[in-house]
Design a protein around this motif. Structure first.
Motif, PDB file in Angstrom:
ATOM      1  N   HIS A 401      -4.952 -34.151   9.554  1.00  0.00           N
ATOM      2  CA  HIS A 401      -6.116 -33.703  10.322  1.00  0.00           C
ATOM      3  C   HIS A 401      -7.194 -34.768  10.473  1.00  0.00           C
ATOM      4  N   GLY A 402      -6.909 -35.975  10.023  1.00  0.00           N
ATOM      5  CA  GLY A 402      -7.910 -37.038  10.116  1.00  0.00           C
ATOM      6  C   GLY A 402      -9.050 -36.816   9.133  1.00  0.00           C
ATOM      7  N   GLU A 403     -10.243 -37.282   9.530  1.00  0.00           N
ATOM      8  CA  GLU A 403     -11.420 -37.113   8.684  1.00  0.00           C
ATOM      9  C   GLU A 403     -11.952 -35.683   8.813  1.00  0.00           C
ATOM     10  N   VAL A 404     -12.111 -35.028   7.684  1.00  0.00           N
ATOM     11  CA  VAL A 404     -12.656 -33.661   7.684  1.00  0.00           C
ATOM     12  C   VAL A 404     -13.827 -33.601   6.709  1.00  0.00           C
ATOM     13  N   PRO A 405     -14.822 -32.757   6.966  1.00  0.00           N
ATOM     14  CA  PRO A 405     -15.949 -32.635   6.040  1.00  0.00           C
ATOM     15  C   PRO A 405     -15.499 -32.139   4.666  1.00  0.00           C
ATOM     16  N   VAL A 406     -16.130 -32.680   3.625  1.00  0.00           N
ATOM     17  CA  VAL A 406     -15.842 -32.216   2.271  1.00  0.00           C
ATOM     18  C   VAL A 406     -16.226 -30.749   2.119  1.00  0.00           C
ATOM     19  N   VAL A 407     -17.324 -30.362   2.751  1.00  0.00           N
ATOM     20  CA  VAL A 407     -17.831 -28.998   2.642  1.00  0.00           C
ATOM     21  C   VAL A 407     -17.521 -28.222   3.911  1.00  0.00           C
ATOM     22  N   CYS A 408     -16.968 -27.031   3.742  1.00  0.00           N
ATOM     23  CA  CYS A 408     -16.715 -26.082   4.837  1.00  0.00           C
ATOM     24  C   CYS A 408     -17.567 -24.860   4.550  1.00  0.00           C
ATOM     25  N   ALA A 409     -18.432 -24.467   5.486  1.00  0.00           N
ATOM     26  CA  ALA A 409     -19.390 -23.405   5.169  1.00  0.00           C
ATOM     27  C   ALA A 409     -19.743 -22.574   6.384  1.00  0.00           C
ATOM     28  N   THR A 410     -20.146 -21.347   6.109  1.00  0.00           N
ATOM     29  CA  THR A 410     -20.772 -20.486   7.105  1.00  0.00           C
ATOM     30  C   THR A 410     -21.705 -19.538   6.374  1.00  0.00           C
ATOM     31  N   ALA A 411     -22.469 -18.772   7.136  1.00  0.00           N
ATOM     32  CA  ALA A 411     -23.391 -17.806   6.535  1.00  0.00           C
ATOM     33  C   ALA A 411     -23.587 -16.656   7.504  1.00  0.00           C
ATOM     34  N   THR A 412     -23.989 -15.512   6.946  1.00  0.00           N
ATOM     35  CA  THR A 412     -24.318 -14.352   7.770  1.00  0.00           C
ATOM     36  C   THR A 412     -25.688 -13.832   7.372  1.00  0.00           C
ATOM     37  N   HIS A 413     -26.352 -13.209   8.337  1.00  0.00           N
ATOM     38  CA  HIS A 413     -27.684 -12.641   8.106  1.00  0.00           C
ATOM     39  C   HIS A 413     -27.655 -11.181   8.516  1.00  0.00           C
ATOM     40  N   ASP A 414     -28.036 -10.313   7.589  1.00  0.00           N
ATOM     41  CA  ASP A 414     -28.101  -8.882   7.861  1.00  0.00           C
ATOM     42  C   ASP A 414     -29.546  -8.529   8.182  1.00  0.00           C
ATOM     43  N   PRO A 415     -29.877  -8.278   9.472  1.00  0.00           N
ATOM     44  CA  PRO A 415     -31.268  -7.977   9.824  1.00  0.00           C
ATOM     45  C   PRO A 415     -31.801  -6.728   9.141  1.00  0.00           C
ATOM     46  N   ALA A 416     -30.925  -5.775   8.839  1.00  0.00           N
ATOM     47  CA  ALA A 416     -31.380  -4.523   8.225  1.00  0.00           C
ATOM     48  C   ALA A 416     -31.937  -4.757   6.829  1.00  0.00           C
ATOM     49  N   SER A 417     -31.260  -5.591   6.044  1.00  0.00           N
ATOM     50  CA  SER A 417     -31.696  -5.845   4.667  1.00  0.00           C
ATOM     51  C   SER A 417     -32.425  -7.165   4.504  1.00  0.00           C
ATOM     52  N   GLY A 418     -32.279  -8.044   5.490  1.00  0.00           N
ATOM     53  CA  GLY A 418     -32.846  -9.375   5.382  1.00  0.00           C
ATOM     54  C   GLY A 418     -32.003 -10.330   4.564  1.00  0.00           C
ATOM     55  N   GLU A 419     -30.861  -9.866   4.057  1.00  0.00           N
ATOM     56  CA  GLU A 419     -30.035 -10.693   3.179  1.00  0.00           C
ATOM     57  C   GLU A 419     -29.259 -11.747   3.958  1.00  0.00           C
TER      58      GLU A 419
END
Length: 501
Positions: A401-419
């Motif tokens: 796959h060639g050069e790939v980032p060491v870190v793979c990440a995502t995030a989610t935001h729940d507007p109802a709770s703010g989390e």
């Protein structure tokens, strides 16, 4: 020496809502997925319908929202009629896909009863390999029409008084593959899929239909297949499918840990192909993708179906997963979320025993494989909107796959709770990574768990079912709108942030 990485979490940078259908699974009549997996009459934990309640409990814990059934390669030589009606009148048949003897004691109505108990949406696959438009119409009429017709009254006579109302249907399976019963060219399949879709939409308007895309990214027709199929079906279907399995068996651990790079390539390539087709057809429609088969699979250990002996529910590709496999599965889930604007359905294949997060023994226990844990925690905590997260980090050079980032990440935001929930993988096999996270003011960490082990080959077994489990992380600090934590080598981590009020 540690790697270092930085990322920012901002609820204003949204990709798309978290689609519940991203947390799908797959039950195929293959090996022991059905028989002695989810269905085992006579088991100490079997209910009155023969469903294993210990497995049902694990399915609910896993957080599965949708299950694709009955295949897979199995469906392309399957007569659904053989699996309905009185069990003592059902025929015993040969499954040509996996060279298995099928007694048909579990079929459509049993699956729908199981799905109701599991609390999952059904995703039904049609046989467009050895069958066609007429048989597809009969199955949808049997499943969905309320009553008063030949097929709907047959369903009612079989004990299912109310229609099943299945809304999501696959127009065949992997018909681009020469291994498939009824393998077709893209033009042949596209015409058949289009005619089937037109007929189904007349019978039951509002169905969501999935056209067959490529069965993997290395098949010679990848991309070209979708272009031809979508020219015939674009305005008639809601999804085009993608399938991918990742094999750690060749010993290239760095490429394996970067498998999500191939998944990302597939998603972007097929989305671009679909958008090009829309432009050619002057269509305003934006097609979604259905990644309805994905997982880690030690394919290099599988001799192929042609070498199998005829048997009833044999032990078939019952891979035992280690910590590294679980980290890869975590990164694949991250990639599906990162592309939630295009991927509307995803199914990890399969649910029980066959390359599965849940293992069982006939008459014995059920337990969680290592890959169970990133799926369960992601399904539980990914809520609201997927956020655009772009880590600033070093890269790993890989052969595939060639050069790939060491870190793979995502995030989610729940507007109802703010989390905000952050999901992150460290792909480096040898070095930890110090991760700095820029946060909105007022958020503090409320949970920090990681899947890591000093032995990347550690795995769970029936004798030691909790050898690898998520454990509380350590060393997380947070102040002045910034958090810092250390990601162990070859690890998957979840951090949840909430308001300190």
């Amino acid at each position: 020496m540690s790697n270092r990485a930085r990322l920012a979490l901002d609820p204003a940078f949204r990709i798309a809502p978290v689609e519940p259908r991203l947390f799908g699974s797959f039950v195929e009549h293959m090996g022991r997925c059905v028989y002695t997996g989810i269905f085992e009459p006579g088991h100490p934990h079997a209910d009155a319908d023969g469903f294993r309640t210990d497995v049902l409990d694990l399915v609910r814990e896993l957080g599965v929202t949708l299950v694709r059934y009955p295949g897979g390669n199995f469906v392309s030589n399957y007569r659904w009629e053989d699996g309905v009606g009185p069990r003592d009148q059902r025929p015993t048949t040969l499954d040509l896909a996996w060279r298995s003897i099928e007694d048909n004691s579990f079929g459509l109505n049993e699956f729908m009863a199981w799905a109701a108990k599991a609390g999952v949406e059904p995703m039904m696959a049609l046989n467009l390999g050895t069958r066609g438009v007429a048989e597809a119409l009969q199955l949808v009429e049997y499943a969905n029409h309320p009553g008063g017709t030949r097929m709907s009254e047959l369903r009612r006579a079989h004990g299912a008084d109310k229609p099943h109302d299945i809304r999501l249907w696959c127009l065949g399976n992997e018909l681009d593959g020469p291994w498939q019963m009824g393998h077709k060219t893209a033009r042949e399949y596209g015409r058949l899929a289009a005619e089937t879709a037109r007929a189904l939409n007349r019978l039951d308007p509002g169905l969501a239909l999935v056209a067959c895309g490529s069965s993997n990214s290395s098949i010679p027709t990848f991309g070209a297949w979708e272009a031809e199929v979508l020219e015939e079906t674009y305005e008639l279907v809601d999804y085009i499918s993608l399938h991918a399995y990742y094999d750690p068996g060749d010993g290239d651990a760095d490429s394996f840990l970067a498998s999500a790079a191939d998944m990302e390539h597939m998603i972007r390539s097929i989305a671009a192909t679909a958008d090009h087709t829309a432009a050619k057809l002057r269509s305003r429609k934006r097609l979604k993708l259905s990644f309805d088969e994905w997982n880690v699979w030690y394919q290099s250990r599988f001799p192929g179906e042609s070498g199998l002996e005829w048997a009833r529910h044999p032990r078939l590709i019952e891979d035992s997963y280690d910590l590294t496999d679980a980290v890869v599965v975590g990164s694949l889930l991250i990639t599906l979320l990162r592309n939630a604007d295009r991927v509307g359905v995803a199914c990890q294949a399969q649910l029980a025993n066959v390359i599965a997060p849940i293992m069982t023994e006939p008459g014995g226990p059920a337990w969680r494989q290592t890959i169970f844990h990133p799926f369960a925690l992601t399904a539980r905590h990914a809520r609201g909107q997927v956020l655009r997260v772009e880590p600033d980090c070093s890269t790993v050079r890989t052969a595939k796959h060639g050069e790939v980032p060491v870190v793979c990440a995502t995030a989610t935001h729940d507007p109802a709770s703010g989390e905000i929930a952050l999901f992150v993988v460290n792909r480096d096999r040898h070095r930890p990574c110090v991760l700095e996270v820029a946060l909105p003011r007022g958020l503090v960490p409320v949970e920090h768990v990681e899947l890591a082990d000093a032995d990347p080959c550690a795995r769970n077994t029936s004798a030691e079912p909790e050898r690898v489990v998520p454990r509380p992380g350590s060393g997380l600090s947070c102040q002045d709108g910034a958090a810092a934590l250390t990601l162990p080598p070859t690890s998957w981590t979840l951090v949840r942030f909430a308001s300190e009020e």
